[in-house]
Every structure is written in structure tokens, then in C-alpha cells.
Design a protein around this motif. Structure first.
Motif, PDB file in Angstrom:
ATOM      1  N   GLY A 273       0.625  -1.395  -0.033  1.00 22.35           N
ATOM      2  CA  GLY A 273       0.019   0.059   0.000  1.00 22.35           C
ATOM      3  C   GLY A 273       0.794   1.226   0.022  1.00 22.35           C
ATOM      4  O   GLY A 273       0.488   2.156  -0.711  1.00 22.35           O
ATOM      5  N   GLU A 274       2.049   1.429   0.774  1.00 20.07           N
ATOM      6  CA  GLU A 274       2.707   2.398   0.786  1.00 20.07           C
ATOM      7  C   GLU A 274       3.367   2.859  -0.464  1.00 20.07           C
ATOM      8  O   GLU A 274       3.603   3.986  -1.173  1.00 20.07           O
ATOM      9  N   SER A 275       3.954   1.623  -1.204  1.00 17.87           N
ATOM     10  CA  SER A 275       4.542   1.998  -2.495  1.00 17.87           C
ATOM     11  C   SER A 275       3.712   2.388  -3.578  1.00 17.87           C
ATOM     12  O   SER A 275       3.980   3.419  -4.380  1.00 17.87           O
ATOM     13  N   ARG A 276       2.293   2.310  -3.570  1.00 23.16           N
ATOM     14  CA  ARG A 276       1.150   2.673  -4.239  1.00 23.16           C
ATOM     15  C   ARG A 276       1.363   4.168  -4.015  1.00 23.16           C
ATOM     16  O   ARG A 276       0.840   5.051  -4.906  1.00 23.16           O
ATOM     17  N   ARG A 277       1.056   4.430  -2.785  1.00 22.92           N
ATOM     18  CA  ARG A 277       0.828   5.814  -2.402  1.00 22.92           C
ATOM     19  C   ARG A 277       2.044   6.727  -2.548  1.00 22.92           C
ATOM     20  O   ARG A 277       1.910   7.888  -3.393  1.00 22.92           O
ATOM     21  N   VAL A 278       3.228   6.415  -2.379  1.00 27.83           N
ATOM     22  CA  VAL A 278       4.380   7.229  -2.600  1.00 27.83           C
ATOM     23  C   VAL A 278       4.711   7.224  -4.152  1.00 27.83           C
ATOM     24  O   VAL A 278       4.656   8.480  -4.674  1.00 27.83           O
ATOM     25  N   ILE A 279       4.392   6.292  -4.989  1.00 29.84           N
ATOM     26  CA  ILE A 279       4.614   6.508  -6.217  1.00 29.84           C
ATOM     27  C   ILE A 279       3.499   7.454  -6.795  1.00 29.84           C
ATOM     28  O   ILE A 279       3.956   8.317  -7.804  1.00 29.84           O
ATOM     29  N   ALA A 280       2.284   7.341  -6.513  1.00 30.05           N
ATOM     30  CA  ALA A 280       1.082   7.921  -6.856  1.00 30.05           C
ATOM     31  C   ALA A 280       1.343   9.572  -6.735  1.00 30.05           C
ATOM     32  O   ALA A 280       1.280  10.453  -7.355  1.00 30.05           O
ATOM     33  N   GLY A 281       2.099   9.738  -5.288  1.00 32.19           N
ATOM     34  CA  GLY A 281       2.032  11.027  -4.718  1.00 32.19           C
ATOM     35  C   GLY A 281       3.374  11.838  -5.700  1.00 32.19           C
ATOM     36  O   GLY A 281       3.288  12.767  -5.747  1.00 32.19           O
ATOM     37  N   ARG A 282       4.352  10.951  -5.956  1.00 31.32           N
ATOM     38  CA  ARG A 282       5.455  11.649  -6.619  1.00 31.32           C
ATOM     39  C   ARG A 282       5.126  11.725  -8.121  1.00 31.32           C
ATOM     40  O   ARG A 282       5.601  13.013  -8.422  1.00 31.32           O
ATOM     41  N   LEU A 283       4.312  10.961  -8.732  1.00 31.96           N
ATOM     42  CA  LEU A 283       4.204  11.214  -9.958  1.00 31.96           C
ATOM     43  C   LEU A 283       2.678  12.109 -10.345  1.00 31.96           C
ATOM     44  O   LEU A 283       2.374  12.399 -11.461  1.00 31.96           O
ATOM     45  N   ARG A 284       1.843  12.059  -9.104  1.00 28.72           N
ATOM     46  CA  ARG A 284       0.667  12.550  -9.410  1.00 28.72           C
ATOM     47  C   ARG A 284      -0.369  12.072 -10.457  1.00 28.72           C
ATOM     48  O   ARG A 284      -1.206  12.780 -11.231  1.00 28.72           O
ATOM     49  N   ARG A 285      -0.481  10.738 -10.389  1.00 26.95           N
ATOM     50  CA  ARG A 285      -1.399   9.887 -11.207  1.00 26.95           C
ATOM     51  C   ARG A 285      -1.287   8.484 -10.577  1.00 26.95           C
ATOM     52  O   ARG A 285      -0.607   8.094  -9.710  1.00 26.95           O
ATOM     53  N   PRO A 286      -2.581   8.114 -10.882  1.00 24.74           N
ATOM     54  CA  PRO A 286      -2.857   6.705 -10.056  1.00 24.74           C
ATOM     55  C   PRO A 286      -1.910   5.594 -10.592  1.00 24.74           C
ATOM     56  O   PRO A 286      -1.552   5.504 -11.636  1.00 24.74           O
ATOM     57  N   VAL A 287      -1.923   4.623  -9.441  1.00 35.08           N
ATOM     58  CA  VAL A 287      -1.020   3.562  -9.588  1.00 35.08           C
ATOM     59  C   VAL A 287      -1.997   2.171  -9.461  1.00 35.08           C
ATOM     60  O   VAL A 287      -2.398   1.894  -8.196  1.00 35.08           O
ATOM     61  N   ARG A 288      -2.214   1.573 -10.463  1.00 37.71           N
ATOM     62  CA  ARG A 288      -2.940   0.611 -10.652  1.00 37.71           C
ATOM     63  C   ARG A 288      -2.494  -0.767 -10.626  1.00 37.71           C
ATOM     64  O   ARG A 288      -3.107  -1.931 -10.250  1.00 37.71           O
ATOM     65  N   HIS A 289      -1.192  -0.925 -10.964  1.00 38.81           N
ATOM     66  CA  HIS A 289      -0.471  -2.447 -11.052  1.00 38.81           C
ATOM     67  C   HIS A 289       0.577  -2.679 -10.412  1.00 38.81           C
ATOM     68  O   HIS A 289       1.461  -1.856  -9.952  1.00 38.81           O
ATOM     69  N   LEU A 290       0.562  -4.105  -9.683  1.00 42.67           N
ATOM     70  CA  LEU A 290       1.974  -4.410  -8.779  1.00 42.67           C
ATOM     71  C   LEU A 290       2.649  -5.450  -9.464  1.00 42.67           C
ATOM     72  O   LEU A 290       2.041  -6.475 -10.091  1.00 42.67           O
ATOM     73  N   ALA A 291       3.878  -5.672  -9.337  1.00 46.23           N
ATOM     74  CA  ALA A 291       4.701  -6.872  -9.485  1.00 46.23           C
ATOM     75  C   ALA A 291       5.260  -7.126  -8.156  1.00 46.23           C
ATOM     76  O   ALA A 291       5.778  -6.445  -7.313  1.00 46.23           O
ATOM     77  N   TYR A 292       4.936  -8.433  -7.625  1.00 46.84           N
ATOM     78  CA  TYR A 292       5.415  -8.868  -6.489  1.00 46.84           C
ATOM     79  C   TYR A 292       6.898  -9.028  -6.532  1.00 46.84           C
ATOM     80  O   TYR A 292       7.500  -9.752  -7.524  1.00 46.84           O
ATOM     81  N   PRO A 293       7.742  -8.524  -5.413  1.00 45.95           N
ATOM     82  CA  PRO A 293       9.049  -8.937  -5.517  1.00 45.95           C
ATOM     83  C   PRO A 293       9.343 -10.202  -5.135  1.00 45.95           C
ATOM     84  O   PRO A 293       8.524 -10.930  -4.266  1.00 45.95           O
ATOM     85  N   HIS A 294      10.165 -10.744  -5.680  1.00 45.40           N
ATOM     86  CA  HIS A 294      10.646 -12.303  -5.606  1.00 45.40           C
ATOM     87  C   HIS A 294       9.052 -13.091  -5.860  1.00 45.40           C
ATOM     88  O   HIS A 294       8.638 -13.696  -4.896  1.00 45.40           O
ATOM     89  N   GLY A 295       8.519 -13.018  -6.963  1.00 42.16           N
ATOM     90  CA  GLY A 295       7.201 -13.352  -7.253  1.00 42.16           C
ATOM     91  C   GLY A 295       7.104 -14.925  -7.486  1.00 42.16           C
ATOM     92  O   GLY A 295       6.032 -15.341  -8.128  1.00 42.16           O
TER      93      GLY A 295
END
Length: 365
Positions: free
Chosen positions: A262-284
């Protein structure tokens, strides 16, 4: 064991190509789409490449890097095989079983390396190909740790090493390429099984011993926020999340996993001022990501989440958009035979068929 496994893979790819199984089995093996995974894209260093691998030189992270020429070859192979390159935003709709048409492909990059900006972006922009970059905010901040790179470098330059992992002290001989490979594999396996506290302790002790900042590698190799913002302004580029710090999620508590995602989504969206809809799991892979993580990714607000489990996409994946498979473009297999086999779906035929039968059974009650 790793070299033997890759030799088996290479032999399988060659057998599929020489028997033309990639052609006559394609109607049964190829799904409605696929997602390709890249990490580094950069020219081979002098003395590197396939020759270095063939000579048994120590390059344990070789699988994570391909050349710009191989990226070009991949895009050519996709076009020749009839795939249409689309963005991650289109995937849920494309998985709708009512749609019929060309198979689709999605190009994705994990971690956010600077060479993606320098070498991959110009190729993809020239070819008008959409692509997704999954970003780790701590890497972009220059405060993350890329322990797999640091581990390789520590072993490469020494005839023997001593590492502390948790309460254990590991004393290893690393004079020959075979010893180095065995040491890397053993320590990496221990670190992937460790919790975040043990992993951070290992990284800190290694950096302290070498007299350097543990985050120096992320600043050296990863794109910063200025680079990422420039990418985000390109309409062909989608920026996704790859967790805050790239942990092995299965080793963390549910609360920590939800915070990482959740925090990664919020941080990236805040930095870029656009929604972040997609995730790649680390070590997936299956050991690092399971049903719990799929549920938490949905709870964190992501529309899709991709794993590193291999396979093509099928309409049944529409109900499992937080557990999507991908095909890794492995730097040890930069060959036409490997490309033909992977794009045909033949290496995954048995596994994909089992997944489809399971989905049909569940749907039918």
C-alpha cells in the motif's frame, strides 16, 4: 546445479525448435496473451555475454540482464508470431473470454534500473510499443539495498568469504568459479528464507566490512525520481509498484506486507501525481507469493498483480488478476530457439492445461 538446470532448459528449447513443436503445438499451447519480464537491458561488458557463461565465469545474476539487441529480437519475434503489444491497463478486458482477436503481449520491467531508461526506452519508443516499469520507491530514493548484487560483488573479488546470516557465521571458499557459484547459491537461498531483520543485518555487516554505504548500489544502478517522472510523461509508459523495499513477502507478517504494498502505491502516486494500478510482487515465485499476498494486493487497491511464475495468459485468469503469470526473458537464453519456444507456450503446455481444468472445475461447482 544451476548450470545443469540452464543446460536442460537450453536443450529443451533447441528440441522444441528443431522438431517444430513450437508450430504444430501452438494451437493447443498458446494462450490469449502473455506478459514478458525484463530486468536489466544493457550491452555486454567486454568479455561477457554468452562466451562468459559458456566458459563458466562467475555471473550469478546473468539471468537478469539482456542486451538491447535481444530486446529488439524479442519485439521482432512477437510481431512475427502475430502478437499485439498492449499496456497493463488493457489486460483485464483482454482476458474477457467473449473477446476474439490477435493474441496480446505486455512488456514489463522490474526494479527500475537506470539502463531501462538509457537502453530500453529508446527502442520501445521508436517501435511505438507500450511498456510497464515496476518501481521500488526505496531504490528510486537511493536508500534501498540490492543484496543480490552486493553478494555477487563480495564473492567475485575474494578467494574466501565469511558472512553472518542471523546467528550463523558462514565461512566459504570462493577461489574457483565453481566455488563462487556454490557460495552464492547457498547464501542467496539462506537470505531468501530469512526475515527482513536478518536480511538487513547481513547487508549492514557486509557494507560495514567493506567500508561503504549499504545503499550505494541502488544509487549506482537504479533510476531516480527525475528519471521516472520523465518516463511517466511518455503516454506509452505505465508506472507500477514493486513494493517499498523489495522483501520476500512470504517471510513477513500480513501487516508488513500490506504496508509494503500500500505504501509503495501511495508514494509513487504522490511523486508522479497519477494513479498506480498495477503491482509486480518482489521475488514472485511460489515460495515468496501465495494466496495471502494475492488477497493483500487486492486490499491495497491494485487492479492487477503479476508473479514470476511462468505461463501464458488464458481467459480463466480474468478471475485471478492478482496472480498473473509472466515469462522471464532470461539472459542465459538469448536465442531464437528460446524465443520461439516461450512465445509458442509449448514449455508450459502441461501446467497451463492443468490450471484451465482446475478453473473449469471450480466454475462448474
Amino acid at each position: 546445479m544451476g548450470d545443469l538446470r540452464h543446460a536442460i532448459f537450453a536443450g529443451g528449447f533447441s528440441a522444441i525448435a528443431s522438431s517444430r513443436a513450437d508450430r504444430w503445438l501452438r494451437p493447443f499451447a498458446q494462450g490469449c496473451g502473455l506478459i514478458l519480464t525484463f530486468h536489466h537491458v544493457r550491452p555486454d561488458a567486454p568479455g561477457g555475454g554468452a562466451h562468459a557463461v559458456a566458459q563458466g565465469q562467475f555471473r550469478p545474476n546473468r539471468s537478469l540482464e539482456v542486451t538491447p539487441a535481444f530486446l529488439e529480437a524479442t519485439l521482432e519475434a512477437l510481431a512475427h508470431a502475430g502478437f499485439e503489444c498492449v499496456s497493463m491497463d488493457e489486460v483485464p478486458e483482454r482476458l474477457d473470454a467473449s473477446r476474439r482477436g490477435r493474441p496480446f503481449a505486455v512488456i514489463t520491467f522490474d526494479d527500475g534500473y537506470r539502463d531501462n531508461v538509457e537502453h530500453a526506452w529508446p527502442i520501445l519508443r521508436r517501435r511505438n510499443v507500450p511498456w510497464t516499469l515496476y518501481v521500488v520507491p526505496r531504490f528510486a530514493d537511493g536508500r534501498g539495498v540490492l543484496w543480490w548484487i552486493d553478494l555477487e560483488r563480495a564473492i567475485a573479488g575474494a578467494d574466501s568469504v565469511v558472512f553472518r546470516v542471523g546467528e550463523d557465521v558462514l565461512s566459504l571458499q570462493t577461489a574457483t568459479p565453481a566455488q563462487k557459484a556454490a557460495a552464492f547459491a547457498g547464501v542467496a537461498r539462506r537470505l531468501r528464507a530469512a526475515g527482513g531483520k536478518e536480511l538487513r543485518g547481513f547487508v549492514m555487516s557486509l557494507a560495514e566490512r567493506e567500508g561503504r554505504d549499504p545503499a550505494a548500489t541502488s544509487r549506482e544502478l537504479c533510476a531516480d525520481w527525475e528519471d521516472i517522472a520523465a518516463l511517466a510523461r511518455d503516454p506509452l509508459v505505465t508506472i507500477g509498484a514493486h513494493s517499498m523495499s523489495h522483501p520476500v513477502l512470504s517471510r513477513e507478517t500480513a501487516e508488513t506486507v500490506l504496508e509494503e504494498l500500500g505504501e509503495s502505491r501511495r508514494v509513487i502516486a504522490g511523486r508522479l501525481r497519477r494513479p498506480v494500478r498495477h503491482l509486480a510482487y518482489p521475488h514472485g515465485d511460489r515460495e515468496a507469493v501465495g494466496v495471502r499476498e494475492h488477497v493483500l494486493a487486492r486490499a491495497a487497491g491494485f487492479t492487477t498483480a503479476v508473479t514470476t511464475r511462468p505461463g501464458h495468459l488464458w481467459p480463466a485468469h480474468r478471475a485471478h488478476c492478482h496472480a498473473l503469470p509472466r515469462l522471464s526473458m532470461n539472459g542465459r537464453h538469448q536465442t531464437d530457439a528460446a524465443l520461439r519456444a516461450l512465445l509458442s507456450g509449448v514449455p508450459f503446455l502441461a501446467g497451463d492445461l492443468a490450471q484451465r481444468l482446475h478453473a473449469a472445475t471450480v466454475a462448474g461447482g
